[in-house]
Design a protein around this motif. Structure first.
Motif, short mmCIF file in Angstrom:
data_model
loop_
_atom_site.label_atom_id
_atom_site.label_comp_id
_atom_site.label_asym_id
_atom_site.label_seq_id
_atom_site.Cartn_x
_atom_site.Cartn_y
_atom_site.Cartn_z
N THR A 23 0.83 -1.20 0.00
CA THR A 23 0.00 0.00 0.00
C THR A 23 0.87 1.25 0.00
O THR A 23 0.61 2.20 -0.76
CB THR A 23 -0.94 0.01 1.22
OG1 THR A 23 -1.77 -1.15 1.17
CG2 THR A 23 -1.81 1.25 1.25
N GLY A 24 1.89 1.27 0.84
CA GLY A 24 2.79 2.41 0.88
C GLY A 24 3.50 2.63 -0.45
O GLY A 24 3.60 3.77 -0.94
N MET A 25 3.96 1.56 -1.05
CA MET A 25 4.64 1.68 -2.34
C MET A 25 3.69 2.16 -3.42
O MET A 25 4.06 2.98 -4.28
CB MET A 25 5.27 0.34 -2.72
CG MET A 25 6.43 -0.04 -1.83
SD MET A 25 7.04 -1.72 -2.09
CE MET A 25 7.55 -1.67 -3.79
N LEU A 27 0.97 4.05 -2.98
CA LEU A 27 0.70 5.47 -2.74
C LEU A 27 1.85 6.34 -3.22
O LEU A 27 1.64 7.39 -3.85
CB LEU A 27 0.43 5.72 -1.26
CG LEU A 27 -0.91 5.26 -0.72
CD1 LEU A 27 -0.94 5.37 0.81
CD2 LEU A 27 -2.04 6.07 -1.33
N ILE A 28 3.06 5.92 -2.94
CA ILE A 28 4.23 6.68 -3.39
C ILE A 28 4.28 6.70 -4.92
O ILE A 28 4.53 7.75 -5.53
CB ILE A 28 5.53 6.09 -2.81
CG1 ILE A 28 5.56 6.31 -1.30
CG2 ILE A 28 6.76 6.70 -3.47
CD1 ILE A 28 6.66 5.56 -0.58
N LEU A 53 -0.01 12.41 -1.28
CA LEU A 53 0.03 10.96 -1.49
C LEU A 53 1.41 10.39 -1.19
O LEU A 53 1.53 9.31 -0.59
CB LEU A 53 -0.38 10.62 -2.92
CG LEU A 53 -1.87 10.69 -3.22
CD1 LEU A 53 -2.12 10.45 -4.70
CD2 LEU A 53 -2.63 9.68 -2.39
N ILE A 54 2.44 11.10 -1.60
CA ILE A 54 3.80 10.64 -1.33
C ILE A 54 4.05 10.61 0.18
O ILE A 54 4.60 9.64 0.71
CB ILE A 54 4.84 11.52 -2.05
CG1 ILE A 54 4.73 11.32 -3.56
CG2 ILE A 54 6.25 11.21 -1.57
CD1 ILE A 54 5.53 12.30 -4.39
N GLY A 57 2.17 7.73 1.68
CA GLY A 57 2.85 6.49 1.34
C GLY A 57 4.08 6.25 2.20
O GLY A 57 4.34 5.12 2.63
N HIS A 61 4.59 3.20 4.75
CA HIS A 61 5.79 2.38 4.59
C HIS A 61 6.54 2.26 5.92
O HIS A 61 7.01 1.17 6.28
CB HIS A 61 6.68 2.99 3.51
CG HIS A 61 7.81 2.10 3.09
ND1 HIS A 61 7.64 1.05 2.23
CD2 HIS A 61 9.11 2.12 3.43
CE1 HIS A 61 8.82 0.45 2.06
NE2 HIS A 61 9.72 1.08 2.78
#
Length: 82
Positions: A23-25, A27-28, A53-54, A57, A61
């Motif tokens: 999910t974090g990746m 969003l980034i 969003l970054i 993310g 992460h």
């Protein structure tokens, strides 16, 4: 060469860790794409959304890494108690 049984965090990570990491990746990645679109189209609101969003993310992460370390500590504690 010796021991070749190398395990990755992905192999030993919990389902929660994997989901948070992906999910974090994602969003980034979406944030980076939006940042490029916002810069090319010179649309400041899109660039600010991309920055948000970054940031989200990165937070997700880091949360995944905290889960990973917690799980590793639990595994180590269980291993030493045997």
């Amino acid at each position: 060469m010796g021991n070749t049984s190398f395990t990755t965090p992905w192999d030993t990570g919990s389902q929660t860790y994997r989901r948070l990491l992906l999910t974090g990746m994602a969003l980034i990645g979406v944030g980076v794409l939006l940042a490029i679109v916002g810069a090319v189209a010179q649309m400041l609101p899109v660039s600010w959304a991309a920055l948000s969003l970054i940031g989200a993310g990165l937070v997700v992460h880091v949360c995944a890494q905290v889960i990973r370390f917690r799980d590793a500590r639990r595994r180590e504690r269980a291993r030493t108690q045997r």
